[in-house]
Design an enzyme around this catalytic site. Structure first.
Site, PDB file in Angstrom:
ATOM      1  N   PRO A 116      21.640  33.023 -25.076  1.00 53.73           N
ATOM      2  CA  PRO A 116      20.744  34.133 -25.310  1.00 53.73           C
ATOM      3  C   PRO A 116      19.282  33.781 -25.322  1.00 53.73           C
ATOM      4  O   PRO A 116      18.875  32.723 -25.810  1.00 53.73           O
ATOM      5  CB  PRO A 116      21.093  34.514 -26.723  1.00 53.73           C
ATOM      6  CG  PRO A 116      21.411  33.178 -27.339  1.00 53.73           C
ATOM      7  CD  PRO A 116      21.739  32.226 -26.268  1.00 53.73           C
ATOM      8  N   GLU A 117      18.528  34.701 -24.800  1.00 53.22           N
ATOM      9  CA  GLU A 117      17.079  34.656 -24.979  1.00 53.22           C
ATOM     10  C   GLU A 117      16.707  35.899 -25.770  1.00 53.22           C
ATOM     11  O   GLU A 117      17.592  36.614 -26.229  1.00 53.22           O
ATOM     12  CB  GLU A 117      16.382  34.613 -23.624  1.00 53.22           C
ATOM     13  CG  GLU A 117      16.826  33.426 -22.778  1.00 53.22           C
ATOM     14  CD  GLU A 117      16.090  33.334 -21.458  1.00 53.22           C
ATOM     15  OE1 GLU A 117      14.939  33.784 -21.386  1.00 53.22           O
ATOM     16  OE2 GLU A 117      16.687  32.838 -20.489  1.00 53.22           O
ATOM     17  N   HIS A 129      36.829  27.730 -30.886  1.00 52.82           N
ATOM     18  CA  HIS A 129      35.413  27.458 -31.128  1.00 52.82           C
ATOM     19  C   HIS A 129      34.809  28.338 -32.203  1.00 52.82           C
ATOM     20  O   HIS A 129      33.607  28.577 -32.216  1.00 52.82           O
ATOM     21  CB  HIS A 129      34.632  27.596 -29.827  1.00 52.82           C
ATOM     22  CG  HIS A 129      35.102  26.653 -28.760  1.00 52.82           C
ATOM     23  ND1 HIS A 129      35.020  25.283 -28.911  1.00 52.82           N
ATOM     24  CD2 HIS A 129      35.676  26.863 -27.563  1.00 52.82           C
ATOM     25  CE1 HIS A 129      35.518  24.700 -27.837  1.00 52.82           C
ATOM     26  NE2 HIS A 129      35.934  25.638 -27.002  1.00 52.82           N
ATOM     27  N   ARG A 175      29.676  25.171 -27.170  1.00 53.60           N
ATOM     28  CA  ARG A 175      28.856  23.961 -26.997  1.00 53.60           C
ATOM     29  C   ARG A 175      28.235  23.459 -28.290  1.00 53.60           C
ATOM     30  O   ARG A 175      27.641  22.375 -28.314  1.00 53.60           O
ATOM     31  CB  ARG A 175      27.782  24.205 -25.944  1.00 53.60           C
ATOM     32  CG  ARG A 175      28.343  24.090 -24.540  1.00 53.60           C
ATOM     33  CD  ARG A 175      27.302  24.408 -23.496  1.00 53.60           C
ATOM     34  NE  ARG A 175      26.413  23.293 -23.251  1.00 53.60           N
ATOM     35  CZ  ARG A 175      25.423  23.337 -22.368  1.00 53.60           C
ATOM     36  NH1 ARG A 175      25.212  24.442 -21.681  1.00 53.60           N
ATOM     37  NH2 ARG A 175      24.661  22.307 -22.182  1.00 53.60           N
TER      38      ARG A 175
END
Length: 264
Positions: free
Chosen positions: A2-3, A89, A107
DNA sequence: ATCGGTACCTGCACGC
DNA sequence: TGCGTGCAGGTACCGA
């Protein structure tokens, strides 16, 4: 994932959580916890009521009753979901008095932190790109000795711009990613400020860009990726002039640009 | 004080 | 099918 526009979309989808009480929290030890003790974090959150949920750049700050804060960052692959199923995750599960909020991040570049005070990490960030006056933006730009793409990604310069929107804004402003900030004339700096505001505003309206797995907390995808003019369009024709879009590394990050429309 | 480079993780698409 | 390679929206930390 995300930005700024994606995080803004997520934050908006979390609005219904204001006023809810955290009944319990469960953390799985992972890099996302930044060394915080999972047990202790859970204890600090239990029983607190969610006051506000706000975005600072790419950070999500949840203020809690009693003065504490829950700070979230989605990193590259972080995902918040309302009522999802825990998976491989899943790093945090917040059980609320109504509903469940879950944080997943394959990640583990994201972050989940509990703070007593307003987090210093956020205090260090630059201004919001949609709030900083154009003149301030142009003036500060010239103080740095680096290339413009690298500066846009620097969160102490402006907060919330990432690789997609930096490339898209530079294209719209007609500025080459490797242009030196110190040598950018004021009119071009002002154009960049304008282009950045436009692309971010349009992307927020579209619900962000869904590349790979980005979705909001309700699982909805964004639409803005179809409006990308250069990002990940290497080898495709420029929408303005037909020249093939090129890719160059700037600070280890892929930068996409039109060699004809964007000048150093 | 600012920089550029590197490290941290996992997953996916690709070519062989 | 499997393996190696390169790539991916992030920030933090190091030494120059």
């Amino acid at each position: 994932m995300p930005e700024l526009p994606e995080v803004e979309t997520v934050v908006r989808s979390l609005a219904p959580l204001a006023g809810r009480r955290i009944v319990s929290a469960e953390f799985r030890a992972s890099r996302s916890l930044r060394g915080g003790d999972p047990q202790r974090m859970a204890e600090r959150l239990a029983g607190r009521r969610i006051h506000t949920i706000r975005r600072y750049g790419k950070f999500i700050l949840v203020s809690l009753s009693g003065g504490g804060y829950l700070l979230l960052h989605l990193g590259m692959t972080g995902r918040l979901s309302l009522g999802g199923k825990p998976g491989k995750h899943t790093h945090a599960i917040f059980t609320l008095d109504r509903g469940v909020l879950q944080f997943d991040d394959s990640r583990q570049f994201g972050a989940v932190e509990v703070h007593d005070q307003f987090p210093a990490r956020i205090a260090r960030l630059g201004p919001e790109p949609l709030e900083v006056p154009a003149e301030d933006f142009a003036r500060h730009l010239r103080r740095h000795r680096t290339c413009v793409k690298a500066l846009l990604l620097n969160q102490t310069f402006v907060r919330g711009v990432g690789n997609i929107y930096a490339d898209e804004a530079l294209f719209r402003a007609g500025i080459h990613p490797l242009a030196q900030t110190a040598r950018l004339r004021t009119d071009r700096a002002l154009r960049l400020h304008q282009a950045l505001a436009e692309v971010l505003t349009e992307a927020i309206t579209a619900g962000g860009s869904s590349i790979s797995n980005y979705v909001d907390a309700n699982g909805r995808q964004g639409l803005f990726q179809v409006s990308h003019r250069v990002y990940q369009r290497t080898g495709e024709p420029c929408v303005n002039c037909g020249t093939l879009i090129r890719r160059v590394l700037v600070g280890q990050r892929s930068s996409h640009y039109c060699g004809r429309c964007q000048k150093r």
